[in-house]
Design a protein around this motif. Structure first.
Motif, short mmCIF file in Angstrom:
data_model
loop_
_atom_site.label_atom_id
_atom_site.label_comp_id
_atom_site.label_asym_id
_atom_site.label_seq_id
_atom_site.Cartn_x
_atom_site.Cartn_y
_atom_site.Cartn_z
N TYR A 124 1.61 4.51 -2.58
CA TYR A 124 1.61 5.91 -2.15
C TYR A 124 2.98 6.57 -2.37
O TYR A 124 3.17 7.72 -2.02
N GLY A 125 3.93 5.84 -2.93
CA GLY A 125 5.20 6.45 -3.29
C GLY A 125 6.39 6.08 -2.43
O GLY A 125 7.50 6.58 -2.67
N THR A 168 -1.59 4.52 11.45
CA THR A 168 -1.84 5.17 10.17
C THR A 168 -3.32 5.11 9.83
O THR A 168 -4.05 4.24 10.30
N LEU A 220 -11.51 7.51 -1.72
CA LEU A 220 -10.63 7.71 -2.85
C LEU A 220 -11.43 7.70 -4.14
O LEU A 220 -12.27 6.82 -4.35
N ARG A 245 -5.45 5.47 6.27
CA ARG A 245 -5.45 5.69 4.84
C ARG A 245 -6.84 5.50 4.27
O ARG A 245 -7.69 4.82 4.86
N ASP A 283 -6.68 -0.39 5.26
CA ASP A 283 -6.29 -0.02 6.61
C ASP A 283 -6.82 -1.06 7.59
O ASP A 283 -6.11 -1.98 7.97
N ARG A 285 6.33 5.50 8.46
CA ARG A 285 4.89 5.53 8.21
C ARG A 285 4.15 4.41 8.94
O ARG A 285 3.02 4.61 9.39
N ARG A 299 -4.63 8.62 -11.52
CA ARG A 299 -4.39 9.48 -10.35
C ARG A 299 -5.57 9.34 -9.42
O ARG A 299 -6.68 9.03 -9.84
N TRP A 300 -5.31 9.52 -8.13
CA TRP A 300 -6.42 9.41 -7.19
C TRP A 300 -6.47 10.63 -6.29
O TRP A 300 -5.46 11.24 -5.97
N ARG A 322 0.83 -1.21 0.00
CA ARG A 322 0.00 0.00 0.00
C ARG A 322 0.86 1.25 0.00
O ARG A 322 0.64 2.18 -0.80
N GLU A 323 1.86 1.29 0.88
CA GLU A 323 2.71 2.48 0.94
C GLU A 323 3.56 2.63 -0.32
O GLU A 323 3.89 3.76 -0.72
#
Length: 317
Positions: A36-37, A171, A116, A173, A177, A47, A304-305, A32-33
């Protein structure tokens, strides 16, 4: 073909192969992260608050499995980064379907307020994820799917023991999650698979999975607690119970289908051990997450989200 045992059916199908790689909660959160990059060890550590040893282990497993690869960082001659491979990027559709289920049935505090939304980077059009029988094919009707045993449908060994994450992390998200608290280990997914193959009683589930009875009891109780299974009395003396999928449990089917398709593409080089077929047409189903309007596969590089206000009714999401 020799008669297929229930154990082979549940423990050897493509989804079982996939969850042996990605069914662990920490692994799901690392992926997942990555979407997110995240690329650096320190980003995942900060994170997720993971112990260094656990993070190192999961990153190494993902590299060994082919979902991540190590590359030299552009801004450093010595530091390495972890990048999603094509195999890892293809997990995006699974993550999206898991996130949709979670937003409907297991919302985090953030998901109570936000959701999202996905958009095509080129056209700007909104993207609605759905399971198709193949890219640019047709949406799959869960009630019109049957399975056929293929070659090599034999039970695989469960993954080596990994400590279950018992404490929720801080966290929050808009995608993946709380679902990892419910189904964040291999045996939880195995129990879910047994339910989809209509095994309902403790003894028959235990025989099919071969898991220790205390672990099985814990996972069944966890599924009941979170509303994925319901426990029904079928015998009073002595009391005996069945475990049946609830509406929330049945709604996991699109995510299971997405995982089946991912496993077909990446973990079944010698042929698909369990094939999916459209009951009406007799055509094979190769599940893939696509945009409902265009039938185009969801590729995170083209999507993109944005976070937007969540609808009050989760069924409207």
């Amino acid at each position: 073909m020799d008669q297929i045992s229930t154990r082979d059916l549940i423990m050897g199908n493509p989804v079982a192969r996939a969850f042996a790689v990605t069914g662990d909660a920490w692994t799901q959160l690392i992926l997942r992260e990555a979407f997110y990059g995240a690329r650096r060890f320190s980003q995942w550590r900060d994170r997720l608050g993971m112990p260094r040893s656990v993070l190192t282990d999961r990153l190494n497993r993902l590299v060994a499995a082919g979902l991540l690869e190590q590359r030299g960082a552009k801004d450093s001659a010595t530091r390495l980064e972890y990048r999603l491979t094509e195999m890892g990027l293809d997990m995006f559709g699974v993550a999206v379907m898991q996130g949709q289920w979670e937003r409907k049935w297991a919302r985090s505090p953030l998901q109570e307020r936000y959701a999202l939304a996905f958009f095509d980077r080129q056209s700007g059009e909104r993207v609605m994820p759905a399971i198709f029988d193949h890219e640019r094919g047709h949406p799959v009707d869960p009630k019109q799917v049957r399975w056929d045993a293929g070659e090599g449908l034999t039970a695989i060994a469960p993954p080596t023991s990994r400590r279950r994450r018992t404490q929720p992390i801080e966290t929050d998200r808009a995608i993946i999650d709380r679902s990892t608290d419910i189904m964040g280990d291999y045996w939880s997914w195995a129990v879910l698979a047994a339910a989809f193959f209509r095994l309902r009683r403790f003894d028959e589930i235990h025989e099919a999975l071969g898991v220790a009875t205390n672990i099985l009891a814990d996972r069944l109780n966890r599924m009941v607690l979170h509303g994925v299974l319901q426990k029904k009395l079928y015998q009073k003396a002595p009391p005996r119970f069945e475990y049946r999928l609830t509406r929330a449990g049945l709604d996991l089917f699109p995510m299971i289908m997405a995982m089946h398709g991912w496993s077909e593409r990446w973990l079944c080089p010698d042929g698909v051990p369990l094939k999916l077929v459209d009951v009406k047409t007799g055509e094979p189903i190769h599940p893939i997450v696509c945009d409902l309007a265009t039938g185009q596969r969801l590729d995170p590089r083209n999507i993109r989200w944005e976070v937007e206000a969540a609808p009050e009714d989760p069924d409207a999401a």
